[in-house]
Motif scaffolding. Structure first.
Motif, mmCIF file in Angstrom:
data_model
loop_
_atom_site.group_PDB
_atom_site.id
_atom_site.type_symbol
_atom_site.label_atom_id
_atom_site.label_comp_id
_atom_site.label_asym_id
_atom_site.label_seq_id
_atom_site.Cartn_x
_atom_site.Cartn_y
_atom_site.Cartn_z
ATOM 1 N N LEU A 73 -4.063 1.234 -0.085
ATOM 2 C CA LEU A 73 -2.703 1.631 0.240
ATOM 3 C C LEU A 73 -1.999 0.439 0.841
ATOM 4 O O LEU A 73 -2.581 -0.294 1.642
ATOM 5 C CB LEU A 73 -2.708 2.794 1.234
ATOM 6 N N SER A 74 -0.757 0.217 0.451
ATOM 7 C CA SER A 74 0.017 -0.898 0.950
ATOM 8 C C SER A 74 1.379 -0.407 1.409
ATOM 9 O O SER A 74 2.095 0.247 0.646
ATOM 10 C CB SER A 74 0.182 -1.955 -0.140
ATOM 11 N N TYR A 124 2.803 1.730 -1.728
ATOM 12 C CA TYR A 124 2.012 1.658 -2.949
ATOM 13 C C TYR A 124 0.616 2.188 -2.668
ATOM 14 O O TYR A 124 0.035 1.901 -1.626
ATOM 15 C CB TYR A 124 1.899 0.218 -3.449
ATOM 16 N N ILE A 125 0.077 2.934 -3.631
ATOM 17 C CA ILE A 125 -1.297 3.417 -3.536
ATOM 18 C C ILE A 125 -1.964 3.164 -4.883
ATOM 19 O O ILE A 125 -1.352 3.354 -5.936
ATOM 20 C CB ILE A 125 -1.344 4.913 -3.141
ATOM 21 N N THR A 126 -3.185 2.676 -4.842
ATOM 22 C CA THR A 126 -3.914 2.439 -6.092
ATOM 23 C C THR A 126 -4.588 3.728 -6.521
ATOM 24 O O THR A 126 -4.766 4.644 -5.722
ATOM 25 C CB THR A 126 -4.993 1.347 -5.922
ATOM 26 N N CYS A 184 -2.073 -3.823 4.185
ATOM 27 C CA CYS A 184 -2.918 -3.192 3.176
ATOM 28 C C CYS A 184 -4.191 -2.653 3.814
ATOM 29 O O CYS A 184 -4.805 -3.321 4.655
ATOM 30 C CB CYS A 184 -3.282 -4.194 2.088
ATOM 31 N N TYR A 210 -8.117 10.685 -0.698
ATOM 32 C CA TYR A 210 -6.988 10.289 -1.538
ATOM 33 C C TYR A 210 -5.873 11.329 -1.461
ATOM 34 O O TYR A 210 -4.694 10.992 -1.300
ATOM 35 C CB TYR A 210 -7.480 10.104 -2.976
ATOM 36 N N MET A 221 -4.150 11.218 1.961
ATOM 37 C CA MET A 221 -3.285 10.051 2.116
ATOM 38 C C MET A 221 -2.002 10.219 1.302
ATOM 39 O O MET A 221 -0.916 9.901 1.791
ATOM 40 C CB MET A 221 -4.027 8.787 1.672
ATOM 41 N N LYS A 222 -2.112 10.733 0.085
ATOM 42 C CA LYS A 222 -0.916 10.955 -0.727
ATOM 43 C C LYS A 222 -0.022 12.013 -0.089
ATOM 44 O O LYS A 222 1.199 11.887 -0.092
ATOM 45 C CB LYS A 222 -1.296 11.380 -2.148
ATOM 46 N N TYR A 227 2.397 10.776 2.605
ATOM 47 C CA TYR A 227 3.589 10.033 2.193
ATOM 48 C C TYR A 227 4.455 10.777 1.181
ATOM 49 O O TYR A 227 5.521 10.293 0.818
ATOM 50 C CB TYR A 227 3.192 8.665 1.635
ATOM 51 N N LEU A 258 6.727 6.732 -2.742
ATOM 52 C CA LEU A 258 5.321 6.508 -3.058
ATOM 53 C C LEU A 258 5.187 6.110 -4.524
ATOM 54 O O LEU A 258 5.624 6.833 -5.420
ATOM 55 C CB LEU A 258 4.506 7.762 -2.777
ATOM 56 N N THR A 290 2.410 4.482 -7.518
ATOM 57 C CA THR A 290 1.000 4.333 -7.834
ATOM 58 C C THR A 290 0.779 3.068 -8.653
ATOM 59 O O THR A 290 1.513 2.797 -9.595
ATOM 60 C CB THR A 290 0.497 5.551 -8.628
#
Length: 186
Positions: free
Chosen positions: A34-35, A44-46, A87, A102, A105-106, A109, A121, A123
């Motif tokens: 997460l950034s 941003y989240i991967t 990050c 995950y 965290m999503k 935000y 947010l 991805t």
């Protein structure tokens, strides 16, 4: 009396350092990053990714060289012209555990009906960013433990990833598709 206590402290320190040799093992893990930045509202989240040869501490099950994984994400954003991002990474050995982290965290935000969040947010797909395994610095005191079934676990994770069975979205989140697009705040 003072000399005895100093001597005892030295003995205990020596015994503690001899018993403190690290035991590490290599195993596949699930990881996402997460950034965020204090200067804009874009977060941003991967996607959840599989790193097939990560090193964990046996006693604490903590990721060795974890700062290197967050540095990989930070370096990606620096190369894209966004150097001032914070990050973090989160990992787990089991897919079920990382999907819970995950989703949580999503959810933090994502805007919901009760409270409007001021975050946008976004991805990052694996095509955009991919974590790579980091081999830790191993000293003579570090003992490498061979865990059973790690190669089977890595093969199974790769097969599931190739088939697309690694679920990226939480099952209870129907509001993701309704997320409005917000411009970044400056």
């Amino acid at each position: 009396m003072k000399l005895k206590s100093i001597f005892l402290a030295v003995i205990l320190t020596l015994c503690g350092t001899l018993a403190a040799s690290a035991k590490v093992y290599c195993t596949p893990i699930y990881i996402f990053g997460l950034s965020a930045s204090f200067n804009d509202s874009v977060v941003y989240i991967t996607n959840v990714q599989v790193v097939d040869s990560a090193w964990l501490d046996e006693k604490t099950d903590f990721l060795i060289s974890r700062n290197e994984y967050s540095s990989q994400l930070k370096n990606y954003f620096t190369s894209k012209g966004q150097p001032n991002r914070t990050c973090i990474v989160s990992f787990a050995e089991k897919e079920k555990d990382i999907l819970k982290k995950y989703a949580k965290m999503k959810e933090r935000y994502m805007p919901n009906k009760k409270k409007v969040k001021n975050f946008d947010l976004r991805t990052l797909d694996e095509d955009d960013f991919q974590f790579t395994a980091v081999k830790p610095f191993i000293t003579d005191e570090t003992e490498i433990i061979e865990k059973k079934n790690t190669s089977k676990k890595a093969e199974k994770a790769k097969r599931r990833k190739e088939k697309g069975k690694l679920d990226q979205s939480p099952k209870s989140s129907a509001q993701e598709s309704e997320m409005p697009s917000m411009p970044p705040r400056h």
